[in-house]
Motif scaffolding. Structure first.
Motif, short mmCIF file in Angstrom:
data_model
loop_
_atom_site.label_atom_id
_atom_site.label_comp_id
_atom_site.label_asym_id
_atom_site.label_seq_id
_atom_site.Cartn_x
_atom_site.Cartn_y
_atom_site.Cartn_z
N ASN A 125 -11.74 1.37 1.35
CA ASN A 125 -10.46 1.96 1.74
C ASN A 125 -10.57 2.85 2.97
OD1 ASN A 125 -8.91 0.88 -0.46
ND2 ASN A 125 -9.88 2.37 -1.80
N ILE A 126 -11.80 3.13 3.38
CA ILE A 126 -12.03 3.94 4.58
C ILE A 126 -12.22 3.02 5.77
CG2 ILE A 126 -13.56 5.59 5.71
CD1 ILE A 126 -14.15 6.79 2.99
N LYS A 127 -11.44 3.23 6.81
CA LYS A 127 -11.49 2.40 8.01
C LYS A 127 -11.73 3.29 9.22
CE LYS A 127 -8.19 -0.61 5.68
NZ LYS A 127 -6.84 -1.22 5.69
N GLY A 128 -12.30 2.73 10.26
CA GLY A 128 -12.64 3.52 11.43
C GLY A 128 -12.22 2.88 12.74
N ILE A 129 -11.84 3.72 13.69
CA ILE A 129 -11.56 3.30 15.06
C ILE A 129 -12.36 4.22 15.97
CG2 ILE A 129 -9.80 3.06 16.86
CD1 ILE A 129 -7.72 2.66 14.62
N LYS A 130 -13.11 3.65 16.89
CA LYS A 130 -13.95 4.46 17.79
C LYS A 130 -13.51 4.26 19.23
CE LYS A 130 -18.82 5.48 18.80
NZ LYS A 130 -18.74 5.54 20.28
N PHE A 131 -13.12 5.34 19.89
CA PHE A 131 -12.79 5.29 21.31
C PHE A 131 -14.09 5.33 22.12
CE2 PHE A 131 -8.28 7.32 21.09
CZ PHE A 131 -7.80 6.15 20.53
N MET A 157 0.84 -1.20 0.00
CA MET A 157 0.00 0.00 0.00
C MET A 157 0.88 1.25 0.00
SD MET A 157 -3.09 0.97 2.58
CE MET A 157 -3.97 -0.52 2.10
N ASP A 158 0.50 2.25 -0.78
CA ASP A 158 1.33 3.44 -0.91
C ASP A 158 1.18 4.40 0.27
OD1 ASP A 158 2.21 2.60 -3.44
OD2 ASP A 158 0.47 3.49 -4.42
N ILE A 159 -0.07 4.75 0.59
CA ILE A 159 -0.31 5.82 1.57
C ILE A 159 -1.38 5.42 2.57
CG2 ILE A 159 -1.18 8.18 1.86
CD1 ILE A 159 -0.03 8.89 -0.80
N SER A 160 -1.11 5.70 3.85
CA SER A 160 -2.13 5.64 4.89
C SER A 160 -2.38 7.07 5.37
CB SER A 160 -1.67 4.78 6.07
OG SER A 160 -1.52 3.43 5.70
N ILE A 161 -3.64 7.48 5.36
CA ILE A 161 -4.00 8.83 5.81
C ILE A 161 -4.71 8.68 7.15
CG2 ILE A 161 -5.24 10.94 5.26
CD1 ILE A 161 -5.01 9.94 2.26
N VAL A 162 -4.07 9.14 8.20
CA VAL A 162 -4.57 8.98 9.57
C VAL A 162 -5.20 10.30 10.01
CG1 VAL A 162 -3.94 8.49 11.96
CG2 VAL A 162 -2.83 7.23 10.08
N ILE A 163 -6.47 10.23 10.40
CA ILE A 163 -7.22 11.45 10.73
C ILE A 163 -7.91 11.29 12.09
CG2 ILE A 163 -9.01 13.06 9.98
CD1 ILE A 163 -8.60 11.99 7.13
N PHE A 212 -2.74 6.40 -6.39
CA PHE A 212 -2.18 5.85 -5.15
C PHE A 212 -3.04 4.69 -4.66
CE2 PHE A 212 -0.52 10.34 -4.23
CZ PHE A 212 0.76 10.03 -4.67
N LYS A 213 -2.40 3.66 -4.13
CA LYS A 213 -3.10 2.67 -3.32
C LYS A 213 -3.12 3.24 -1.90
CE LYS A 213 -1.60 -1.31 -6.07
NZ LYS A 213 -0.82 -2.58 -6.04
N TYR A 214 -4.32 3.34 -1.33
CA TYR A 214 -4.43 4.12 -0.11
C TYR A 214 -5.41 3.50 0.88
CZ TYR A 214 -9.03 5.75 -1.60
OH TYR A 214 -10.35 5.80 -1.96
N GLU A 215 -5.35 4.02 2.09
CA GLU A 215 -6.36 3.76 3.11
C GLU A 215 -6.55 5.04 3.91
OE1 GLU A 215 -5.08 0.73 5.82
OE2 GLU A 215 -3.26 1.80 6.43
N ILE A 216 -7.76 5.29 4.33
CA ILE A 216 -8.07 6.43 5.20
C ILE A 216 -8.51 5.86 6.54
CG2 ILE A 216 -9.49 8.47 5.55
CD1 ILE A 216 -9.94 8.55 2.50
N ILE A 217 -7.77 6.20 7.59
CA ILE A 217 -8.09 5.69 8.93
C ILE A 217 -8.64 6.85 9.76
CG2 ILE A 217 -7.21 4.54 10.99
CD1 ILE A 217 -4.94 3.42 9.25
N LEU A 218 -9.93 6.77 10.06
CA LEU A 218 -10.60 7.81 10.85
C LEU A 218 -10.72 7.34 12.30
CD1 LEU A 218 -13.44 8.52 8.25
CD2 LEU A 218 -11.42 9.94 8.66
N ILE A 219 -10.17 8.11 13.23
CA ILE A 219 -10.20 7.73 14.64
C ILE A 219 -11.12 8.69 15.38
CG2 ILE A 219 -8.88 7.31 16.73
CD1 ILE A 219 -6.96 7.60 13.53
#
Length: 313
Positions: free
Chosen positions: A60-66, A1-7, A32-39
């Motif tokens: 490609n959009i992934k989520g983490i919930k606190f 994977m090229d890019i991980s975008i952490v937000i 780009f091969k990418y993923e978007i990680i939304l926290i």
């Protein structure tokens, strides 16, 4: 994977769809091969529902919930753990960071060989009194203490080589000092890039004046831990010995003066209290260093070191 975008985000439901669409346009245009990680850092609005909808439409959009609000550093730390890209790019979710900067940041990491590129919002749209002026003071102090010539440590738009984020730990409110943490971990190819700063379109800022006070405290913490975390006696022992020697020399002077002059009064002289106080402070500092060494030697990570390369092992 090229890019991980952490937000990392907190109560940014209005901006998320627009932000993700903007990022998708940029990465698709550059193939780009990418993923978007939304926290989701404990949002109280419907941010998580928006993330679920976005992820359902784009794998490609992934989520983490606190479960509750832990802070930006905790969100970034979890995002770094989950990231799989060769380049990790962080940005804020409020649309003030421009995704159009992604290709240039990726190029500086992959082609120009930098370990970390920090954004510099040279032209800002924030309130000058409450944000710009305190930020300049804070950044000047951070540059002076760390030796890293960055103009904007606070900028959320940064790019990292994958090895950097996998080698560091971000905790407390140390997200401001990731360049400092990376430097002390041995990553010294750190630079900055002037980036566009957008006016806030939705919601309000989640940071107040207290972040600058906490920022200076965190700067002192990270500077001390980075230099003396594995050898606390080198700091406490040095200053403890210095204070103790000052007290000892003063005490010897008083004793000699008393022997020479029998009517010499010890307790009526300021140097007596200086000597006593210095010796007490010196012993306390030395004991603090000794206790620190005992704690460091029994810590689970006392012998954890970052190894860049091995041969035949």
């Amino acid at each position: 994977m090229d890019i991980s975008i952490v937000i990392p985000l907190l109560n940014e439901a209005e901006s998320l769809p627009e932000l993700c669409q903007w990022i998708e346009r940029v990465v698709n245009a550059n193939h780009f091969k990418y993923e978007i990680i939304l926290i989701d850092d404990g949002s109280t609005d419907n941010s998580w529902e928006i993330i679920e909808q976005l992820a359902a439409n784009n794998p490609n959009i992934k989520g983490i919930k606190f479960q509750r609000n832990y802070g930006k550093s905790a969100a970034l730390n979890e995002g770094f753990k989950a990231a799989k890209g060769n380049v990790i790019i962080t940005m804020d979710a409020d649309l003030q960071d421009s995704p159009d900067e992604i290709p240039a940041l990726n190029q500086m990491i992959m082609e120009e060989g930098f370990d970390l590129v920090s954004g510099w919002k040279k032209k800002r749209y924030d309130n000058k009194l409450t944000k710009n002026i305190p930020s300049k003071i804070f950044n000047a102090a951070a540059r002076w203490s760390s030796g890293i010539p960055l103009h904007d440590f606070n900028c959320g738009l940064k790019a990292y080589r994958k090895k950097v984020v996998k080698s560091i730990e971000v905790y407390g409110e140390m997200h401001r000092y990731i360049p400092v943490i990376a430097k002390w971990a041995g990553f010294r190819k750190i630079t900055e890039k002037v980036v566009a700063h957008q006016p806030r379109k939705y919601g309000v800022s989640k940071f107040g004046w207290e972040r600058f006070i906490n920022g200076f405290l965190d700067l002192a913490t990270i500077s001390f831990v980075s230099r003396f975390g594995k050898k606390p006696m080198h700091f406490f022992g040095l200053w403890g010995t210095l204070f103790f020697c000052i007290g000892l020399v003063s005490s010897i002077y008083l004793i000699i003066a008393k022997i020479i002059e029998t009517d010499f009064s010890l307790t009526n002289r300021p140097i007596f209290y200086i000597a006593l106080t210095s010796m007490i402070i010196g012993m306390q500092l030395f004991l603090a260093g000794f206790i620190g060494e005992l704690i460091a030697r029994n810590a689970s990570e006392r012998n954890v070191y970052l190894i860049e390369e091995k041969i035949h092992l």
